[in-house]
Design a protein around this motif. Structure first.
Motif, PDB file in Angstrom:
ATOM      1  N   ILE A  70       0.952  -2.369 -11.298  1.00  0.00           N
ATOM      2  CA  ILE A  70       0.186  -2.141 -10.070  1.00  0.00           C
ATOM      3  C   ILE A  70      -1.071  -3.009 -10.067  1.00  0.00           C
ATOM      4  O   ILE A  70      -1.399  -3.641  -9.063  1.00  0.00           O
ATOM      5  CB  ILE A  70      -0.210  -0.651  -9.944  1.00  0.00           C
ATOM      6  CG1 ILE A  70       1.036   0.233  -9.865  1.00  0.00           C
ATOM      7  CG2 ILE A  70      -1.092  -0.420  -8.738  1.00  0.00           C
ATOM      8  CD1 ILE A  70       1.819   0.097  -8.593  1.00  0.00           C
ATOM      9  N   VAL A  88      -1.994  -5.768  -7.348  1.00  0.00           N
ATOM     10  CA  VAL A  88      -3.223  -5.640  -6.582  1.00  0.00           C
ATOM     11  C   VAL A  88      -4.084  -6.891  -6.715  1.00  0.00           C
ATOM     12  O   VAL A  88      -4.652  -7.382  -5.749  1.00  0.00           O
ATOM     13  CB  VAL A  88      -4.006  -4.392  -7.022  1.00  0.00           C
ATOM     14  CG1 VAL A  88      -5.427  -4.411  -6.494  1.00  0.00           C
ATOM     15  CG2 VAL A  88      -3.304  -3.144  -6.529  1.00  0.00           C
ATOM     16  N   LEU A 125      -6.536  -2.101   3.684  1.00  0.00           N
ATOM     17  CA  LEU A 125      -7.224  -0.823   3.520  1.00  0.00           C
ATOM     18  C   LEU A 125      -8.229  -0.595   4.622  1.00  0.00           C
ATOM     19  O   LEU A 125      -8.307   0.476   5.208  1.00  0.00           O
ATOM     20  CB  LEU A 125      -7.974  -0.812   2.183  1.00  0.00           C
ATOM     21  CG  LEU A 125      -7.210  -0.414   0.935  1.00  0.00           C
ATOM     22  CD1 LEU A 125      -8.112  -0.557  -0.273  1.00  0.00           C
ATOM     23  CD2 LEU A 125      -6.719   1.001   1.061  1.00  0.00           C
ATOM     24  N   LEU A 145     -15.517  -0.571  -0.308  1.00  0.00           N
ATOM     25  CA  LEU A 145     -14.805  -1.587   0.474  1.00  0.00           C
ATOM     26  C   LEU A 145     -14.914  -1.315   1.969  1.00  0.00           C
ATOM     27  O   LEU A 145     -15.109  -2.229   2.769  1.00  0.00           O
ATOM     28  CB  LEU A 145     -13.335  -1.634   0.060  1.00  0.00           C
ATOM     29  CG  LEU A 145     -13.063  -2.256  -1.300  1.00  0.00           C
ATOM     30  CD1 LEU A 145     -11.592  -2.142  -1.657  1.00  0.00           C
ATOM     31  CD2 LEU A 145     -13.489  -3.709  -1.315  1.00  0.00           C
ATOM     32  N   MET A 146     -14.774  -0.024   2.349  1.00  0.00           N
ATOM     33  CA  MET A 146     -14.918   0.353   3.759  1.00  0.00           C
ATOM     34  C   MET A 146     -16.289  -0.061   4.280  1.00  0.00           C
ATOM     35  O   MET A 146     -16.415  -0.655   5.350  1.00  0.00           O
ATOM     36  CB  MET A 146     -14.873   1.876   3.921  1.00  0.00           C
ATOM     37  CG  MET A 146     -13.569   2.545   3.735  1.00  0.00           C
ATOM     38  SD  MET A 146     -12.369   1.934   4.825  1.00  0.00           S
ATOM     39  CE  MET A 146     -11.039   1.869   3.722  1.00  0.00           C
ATOM     40  N   ARG A 195     -15.706  -7.767  -7.061  1.00  0.00           N
ATOM     41  CA  ARG A 195     -14.700  -7.299  -6.113  1.00  0.00           C
ATOM     42  C   ARG A 195     -13.392  -6.957  -6.830  1.00  0.00           C
ATOM     43  O   ARG A 195     -12.762  -5.938  -6.565  1.00  0.00           O
ATOM     44  CB  ARG A 195     -14.433  -8.394  -5.102  1.00  0.00           C
ATOM     45  CG  ARG A 195     -14.167  -7.902  -3.723  1.00  0.00           C
ATOM     46  CD  ARG A 195     -14.020  -9.124  -2.863  1.00  0.00           C
ATOM     47  NE  ARG A 195     -14.717  -8.937  -1.617  1.00  0.00           N
ATOM     48  CZ  ARG A 195     -14.059  -8.751  -0.467  1.00  0.00           C
ATOM     49  NH1 ARG A 195     -12.770  -8.748  -0.435  1.00  0.00           N
ATOM     50  NH2 ARG A 195     -14.713  -8.588   0.637  1.00  0.00           N
ATOM     51  N   ILE A 237       2.347   1.729  -3.439  1.00  0.00           N
ATOM     52  CA  ILE A 237       1.402   2.329  -4.387  1.00  0.00           C
ATOM     53  C   ILE A 237       1.283   3.828  -4.134  1.00  0.00           C
ATOM     54  O   ILE A 237       1.255   4.631  -5.068  1.00  0.00           O
ATOM     55  CB  ILE A 237       0.030   1.631  -4.282  1.00  0.00           C
ATOM     56  CG1 ILE A 237       0.165   0.197  -4.810  1.00  0.00           C
ATOM     57  CG2 ILE A 237      -1.045   2.382  -5.050  1.00  0.00           C
ATOM     58  CD1 ILE A 237      -1.065  -0.651  -4.659  1.00  0.00           C
ATOM     59  N   LEU A 248       0.833  -1.203   0.000  1.00  0.00           N
ATOM     60  CA  LEU A 248       0.000   0.000   0.000  1.00  0.00           C
ATOM     61  C   LEU A 248       0.868   1.254   0.000  1.00  0.00           C
ATOM     62  O   LEU A 248       0.596   2.217  -0.714  1.00  0.00           O
ATOM     63  CB  LEU A 248      -0.941  -0.001   1.207  1.00  0.00           C
ATOM     64  CG  LEU A 248      -2.077  -1.021   1.143  1.00  0.00           C
ATOM     65  CD1 LEU A 248      -2.827  -1.082   2.465  1.00  0.00           C
ATOM     66  CD2 LEU A 248      -3.034  -0.676   0.021  1.00  0.00           C
ATOM     67  N   PHE A 292     -13.070   2.577  -2.956  1.00  0.00           N
ATOM     68  CA  PHE A 292     -12.521   2.665  -1.605  1.00  0.00           C
ATOM     69  C   PHE A 292     -13.661   2.752  -0.598  1.00  0.00           C
ATOM     70  O   PHE A 292     -13.715   2.002   0.374  1.00  0.00           O
ATOM     71  CB  PHE A 292     -11.622   3.900  -1.511  1.00  0.00           C
ATOM     72  CG  PHE A 292     -11.083   4.161  -0.133  1.00  0.00           C
ATOM     73  CD1 PHE A 292      -9.999   3.455   0.341  1.00  0.00           C
ATOM     74  CD2 PHE A 292     -11.665   5.118   0.682  1.00  0.00           C
ATOM     75  CE1 PHE A 292      -9.501   3.698   1.609  1.00  0.00           C
ATOM     76  CE2 PHE A 292     -11.179   5.359   1.946  1.00  0.00           C
ATOM     77  CZ  PHE A 292     -10.089   4.653   2.407  1.00  0.00           C
ATOM     78  N   TRP A 300      -9.256   1.860  -8.290  1.00  0.00           N
ATOM     79  CA  TRP A 300      -8.468   2.230  -7.120  1.00  0.00           C
ATOM     80  C   TRP A 300      -6.969   2.084  -7.399  1.00  0.00           C
ATOM     81  O   TRP A 300      -6.158   2.873  -6.934  1.00  0.00           O
ATOM     82  CB  TRP A 300      -8.879   1.359  -5.922  1.00  0.00           C
ATOM     83  CG  TRP A 300      -8.048   1.627  -4.719  1.00  0.00           C
ATOM     84  CD1 TRP A 300      -8.194   2.663  -3.847  1.00  0.00           C
ATOM     85  CD2 TRP A 300      -6.910   0.897  -4.295  1.00  0.00           C
ATOM     86  NE1 TRP A 300      -7.215   2.613  -2.908  1.00  0.00           N
ATOM     87  CE2 TRP A 300      -6.410   1.540  -3.148  1.00  0.00           C
ATOM     88  CE3 TRP A 300      -6.252  -0.244  -4.767  1.00  0.00           C
ATOM     89  CZ2 TRP A 300      -5.297   1.085  -2.477  1.00  0.00           C
ATOM     90  CZ3 TRP A 300      -5.136  -0.683  -4.094  1.00  0.00           C
ATOM     91  CH2 TRP A 300      -4.675  -0.030  -2.959  1.00  0.00           C
ATOM     92  N   ALA A 301      -6.594   1.044  -8.175  1.00  0.00           N
ATOM     93  CA  ALA A 301      -5.175   0.765  -8.411  1.00  0.00           C
ATOM     94  C   ALA A 301      -4.572   1.698  -9.453  1.00  0.00           C
ATOM     95  O   ALA A 301      -3.355   1.829  -9.529  1.00  0.00           O
ATOM     96  CB  ALA A 301      -5.003  -0.686  -8.849  1.00  0.00           C
ATOM     97  N   ILE A 320      -5.015  -6.760   0.397  1.00  0.00           N
ATOM     98  CA  ILE A 320      -5.140  -5.326   0.179  1.00  0.00           C
ATOM     99  C   ILE A 320      -6.427  -4.834   0.807  1.00  0.00           C
ATOM    100  O   ILE A 320      -6.444  -3.818   1.508  1.00  0.00           O
ATOM    101  CB  ILE A 320      -5.172  -5.014  -1.326  1.00  0.00           C
ATOM    102  CG1 ILE A 320      -3.856  -5.408  -1.945  1.00  0.00           C
ATOM    103  CG2 ILE A 320      -5.523  -3.561  -1.560  1.00  0.00           C
ATOM    104  CD1 ILE A 320      -2.975  -4.293  -2.335  1.00  0.00           C
ATOM    105  N   VAL A 321      -7.497  -5.573   0.580  1.00  0.00           N
ATOM    106  CA  VAL A 321      -8.784  -5.140   1.130  1.00  0.00           C
ATOM    107  C   VAL A 321      -8.709  -5.097   2.650  1.00  0.00           C
ATOM    108  O   VAL A 321      -9.122  -4.128   3.278  1.00  0.00           O
ATOM    109  CB  VAL A 321      -9.909  -6.073   0.655  1.00  0.00           C
ATOM    110  CG1 VAL A 321     -11.204  -5.716   1.344  1.00  0.00           C
ATOM    111  CG2 VAL A 321     -10.079  -5.964  -0.851  1.00  0.00           C
TER     112      VAL A 321
END
Lengths: 281, 305
Positions: free
Chosen positions: A259, A263, A274, B187-188, B117, A207, A204, B184, B124-125, A270-271
């Motif tokens: 990337i 990912v 985050l 996912l949160m 997913r 990135i 992370l 993002f 995001w990447a 990663i999830v």
């Protein structure tokens, strides 16, 4: 009664699948379109169409060689790796203390670190400019490593701390009973358990450093020291009248692909990385 | 007894363990921030920062007979403030809406869940600069695919100049940002949704609660803490936006953010004093919002107890 329930279930599924398709299309389409554009040349470029019409790799050669994207890729890898290495190194011990040792001022330190990670970059720009000049780092990759520490270090400390907090106390107590010293505990007990967390956090942070733009734009002037985002933003073609969209998209694909692959490989971690960075905070 | 002695020793060691990180942070973040504050009270220029005079608050505001100067009376600064606030409200609002829909969708069991997913990790990447370029190309007024899609799907044939038209350019920025950051948010929210015990929903269903009632009475209150944290992160991020706007719309006045304004003063006009003053104001805006949020979430916690 039974049929209505089945009908309702069918409708429910229809909504879900329609939503899922729409979401996937919306997320992936721009990147798909960039790949499509990168494989086109000449007049073809200016006729919007949604399927590949040919495979011209010429744009990739132009982007990598003529526009120096290859060189910028190398710079970016270098800067991001060194930044992540330094940050992880100092963050491991710091996060151990912050997560596992109940010392005075711990809460305050954690709060300060969280605040630092929310600094607007522009707030440190003039001060950083002076510091970079003073250290003789202007127009060198070292300036980027130093300035990236501003946001990478608080981030790594924060995420590693939340990871370390989730390790059961029993493990540590067993080591203490065995007479292990703090440093041994960090090295022999925590480091192995933390390996996945380190990979996630490192990735992370990598990135983050890979994508950084403002500092890279400000502290680097030589073309051969540019990082990838700056190189792409300054992309220019042979003619000043029309931007070379084919090669710009080729360059975009080249810098994004590594990337995206990383990912996708580390998707699950990663999830979790985050979300642990934010939610438990 | 031996145990407490051990803890005491460790407490002493703790500071040694934290020290390297703290020193590095002080050097790379603390000191530059202090210097930025300092420079905001000087008339230093970028080409020769060591020669300066203290000018007090003149970079912020100085009344000079009839005309006044300083960041606080610069119309462009206020335009940048307006742009930033508008961008933050609209784009974070849309992200919350879409992110919530996406999270609710991913929380359902269906085939191809993994694919969704994976797909939402793609935006995001992608580096912000790359997404700025990609959207710049898609928003092209003549050859852009956005106009083409508008024509093909809705039969809307106007060739909109997304980037050049001041009234549209901010929307172009918002669309590109929403595309990149909704994942993002999703996912949160998904992580929070998955922590809700399912028997709560079953009980509500038995009691005959509708889907909307279940969402309002169970889902929303339970994911509220996570939602607030995600919102704080996103709002702070949106408030300091710079790179997307700088590349997508070349920092035009119609889209210039407060960070873009500050950087332009420092780099383009070489004016470290005024630029630092603007930077300090950006810092205060972000810090102020953070403080508000912390207050609100603390009050919420107290209410619960």
């Amino acid at each position: 009664m039974k049929t209505t329930r089945r009908q309702r279930k069918f409708g429910h599924h229809l909504v879900i699948y329609a939503g899922a398709t729409l979401a996937v299309l919306f997320c992936v389409f721009p990147f798909y379109y960039a790949i499509l554009t990168s494989l086109r040349t000449g007049q073809e470029l200016f006729l919007p169409s949604y399927l590949p019409s040919g495979y011209h790799w010429h744009n990739y050669v132009v982007a990598l060689v003529d526009n120096g994207i290859a060189r910028s890729l190398l710079n970016s890898v270098l800067v991001a790796s060194v930044t992540v290495g330094i940050c992880l190194l100092v963050a491991i011990t710091a996060s151990f203390a912050l997560a596992r040792v109940p010392f005075r001022g711990r809460k305050f330190l954690l709060f300060t670190i969280l605040c630092v990670s929310m600094f607007p970059q522009v707030a440190v720009l003039t001060g950083m400019f002076e510091l970079v000049r003073f250290l003789g780092l202007y127009d060198s990759l070292g300036a980027l490593v130093l300035s990236y520490t501003t946001f990478s270090l608080p981030f790594t400390v924060w995420v590693l701390t939340t990871f370390m907090k989730s390790i059961p106390v029993e493990l540590e107590e067993a080591a203490i009973v065995d007479g292990a010293k703090t440093w041994t505990i960090i090295r022999r007990v925590f480091a192995p358990i933390l390996a996945p967390a380190l990979v996630t956090t490192g990735l992370l942070a990598f990135i983050g450093a890979w994508n950084e733009f403002m500092f890279a734009l400000t502290f680097i002037i030589s073309g051969d020291k540019r990082t990838v985002p700056v190189a792409i933003s300054m992309f220019s073609g042979a003619s000043t009248f029309e931007l070379p969209w084919g090669s710009i998209m080729a360059a975009s694909v080249v810098v994004t692909l590594p990337i995206i692959i990383l990912v996708l490989i580390f998707q699950k971690r990663i999830v979790s990385g985050l979300t642990s960075g934010a939610i438990k905070g | 007894m031996a145990h407490s002695g051990y803890q005491q020793r460790r407490r002493r060691i703790a500071w040694i363990l934290v020290a390297p990180a703290l020193l590095l942070l002080a050097l790379a973040a603390g000191w530059p921030l202090v210097r930025t504050f300092f420079f905001s009270f000087t008339n230093a220029m970028l080409d020769n920062p060591s020669e300066y005079q203290m000018v007090g608050l003149a970079n912020y505001y100085a009344a000079n007979g009839g005309d006044s100067r300083g960041v606080l009376v610069d119309p462009l600064w206020w335009q940048a403030v307006g742009n930033t606030l508008w961008f933050t409200v609209v784009s974070v609002g849309l992200e919350l809406l879409f992110g919530m829909l996406l999270a609710l969708l991913m929380n359902q069991k269906f085939r191809g869940q993994g694919l969704v997913r994976t797909a939402i990790l793609v935006p995001w990447a992608i580096p912000t600069i790359v997404s700025a370029k990609m959207w710049g190309w898609m928003f092209h007024d003549q050859y852009g695919v956005v106009n083409d899609l508008l024509a093909k799907i809705f039969g809307y044939q106007a060739h909109l100049a997304w980037i050049a038209e001041p009234s549209l350019s901010m929307w172009a920025v918002v669309i590109a940002d929403v595309w990149k950051t909704t994942p993002f948010m999703a996912l949160m929210l998904l992580a929070a949704l998955q922590l809700i015990p399912t028997d709560l929903y079953e009980a509500a269903r038995v009691d005959g609660a509708s889907a909307w009632q279940r969402f309002k009475r169970i889902t929303l209150p339970l994911i509220m803490p996570a939602m607030i944290v995600a919102l704080i992160f996103r709002i702070m991020d949106a408030m300091r936006i710079f790179d997307l706007i700088f590349v997508l719309t070349s920092n035009s006045e119609a889209t210039m953010s407060v960070s873009g304004y500050a950087r332009e003063q420092i780099i383009s006009y070489q004016d470290m004093g005024v630029g630092s003053a603007a930077s300090v104001l950006v810092f205060m805006m972000v810090a102020g919002i953070a403080a508000c949020f912390i207050r609100v979430s603390r009050l919420n916690e107290k209410e619960k107890r």
